[in-house]
Design an enzyme around this catalytic site. Structure first.
Site, PDB file in Angstrom:
ATOM      1  N   GLU A 271      33.906  31.552  39.873  1.00  0.00           N
ATOM      2  CA  GLU A 271      33.409  30.400  38.851  1.00  0.00           C
ATOM      3  C   GLU A 271      32.177  30.001  39.321  1.00  0.00           C
ATOM      4  O   GLU A 271      31.065  29.777  38.180  1.00  0.00           O
ATOM      5  CB  GLU A 271      34.497  29.139  38.844  1.00  0.00           C
ATOM      6  CG  GLU A 271      35.688  29.469  38.197  1.00  0.00           C
ATOM      7  CD  GLU A 271      36.431  28.418  37.811  1.00  0.00           C
ATOM      8  OE1 GLU A 271      36.847  27.959  36.887  1.00  0.00           O
ATOM      9  OE2 GLU A 271      37.029  27.835  39.008  1.00  0.00           O
TER      10      GLU A 271
ATOM     11  N   GLU B 167      44.095  31.532  40.591  1.00  0.00           N
ATOM     12  CA  GLU B 167      44.570  30.010  40.481  1.00  0.00           C
ATOM     13  C   GLU B 167      46.112  29.903  39.950  1.00  0.00           C
ATOM     14  O   GLU B 167      46.626  29.221  40.607  1.00  0.00           O
ATOM     15  CB  GLU B 167      43.640  29.341  39.715  1.00  0.00           C
ATOM     16  CG  GLU B 167      42.353  28.781  40.239  1.00  0.00           C
ATOM     17  CD  GLU B 167      41.335  29.895  40.144  1.00  0.00           C
ATOM     18  OE1 GLU B 167      39.927  29.658  40.365  1.00  0.00           O
ATOM     19  OE2 GLU B 167      41.659  30.987  39.577  1.00  0.00           O
TER      20      GLU B 167
END
Length: 240
Positions: A107, A127
């Site tokens: 990210e 995640e």
């Protein structure tokens, strides 16, 4: 700084994530220090080159810290606010990426304007396997970068993108044996451009929706600058 190596040059700031033993995992201290870098660049705009120490860019966020975070921490948007701030820096940003760019590390790379990768790079957002989601910008940046279908494959299907897949999808602009040197070469080209033209172009590119009037207004500002006159005069004289 304890988690970063920061080098400031005339036209750029080079930031190296410096937790190599932890695969440059992003912890609270690193987030705080990256905010300091953002403040530096916001005060004195320069190009940013972001890379990682050792074999990897960033293997994710620090899981020990993530496990201890609460609902209130999530609502503060700790990582997201930093990555949004990096994405909003006034001049272009480039990430030179080796090895793992996973989870929060991925990210962070998505928040940069341009990415250059090594042949052994691996992007991914695992995640959900840890009971959480990629909530630091992946849901709105990755679809823009690679398309909704590939983004869903990564964020929902657990797909990782190697160097070839990242290049095909447009996530990276180049695969280089030495991505740091390639990133510097790219920034050498960018640094020759008019700073205000770069700032306004980036601002408009990042603005949502269609904005033809904003384009016109930005161009009107640029048409009146001394830099435009100087650069176009030099071009015409060289052409003669």
């Amino acid at each position: 700084m304890n988690t970063l190596v920061v080098e400031e040059f005339a036209d750029r700031v080079v930031v190296t994530l410096d937790r190599a033993k932890q695969r440059n995992a992003i912890n609270t201290e690193m987030i705080s220090e990256l905010h300091e870098v953002c403040a530096l660049i916001e005060h004195n705009p320069k190009l940013l080159l972001l890379t990682g120490q050792g074999d990897h860019f960033a293997g994710g966020a620090d899981i020990n810290e993530l496990r201890a975070r609460t609902r209130e921490d999530a609502l503060r948007g700790i990582n997201r606010n930093l990555f949004d701030r990096i994405a909003a820096l006034p001049l272009p940003t480039v990430a030179a990426i080796c090895g793992y760019a996973l989870g929060g590390g991925a990210e962070l790379s998505y928040a940069c304007d341009i990415r250059i990768a090594s042949p052994n790079v691996l992007f991914g957002n695992p995640e959900p396997g840890l009971g959480i989601m990629a909530a630091a910008g992946a849901s709105y940046r990755l679809p823009t970068l690679v398309g909704v279908s590939v983004a869903k494959q990564v964020l929902l299907g657990g797909r990782t993108l190697d160097a070839d897949a990242a290049l095909r999808s447009g996530l990276v602009v180049e695969i280089a044996e030495d991505p740091l040197a390639a990133a510097h070469a790219l920034l050498d080209r960018v640094a020759k451009q008019a700073p205000l033209a770069l700032k306004l172009t980036k601002k408009i590119l990042d603005a949502p929706g269609s904005h033809p009037w904003a384009d016109d207004i930005a161009q009107a500002v640029l048409f009146e600058t001394d830099d435009k006159q100087r650069r176009m005069t030099a071009f015409l004289e060289k052409k003669k």
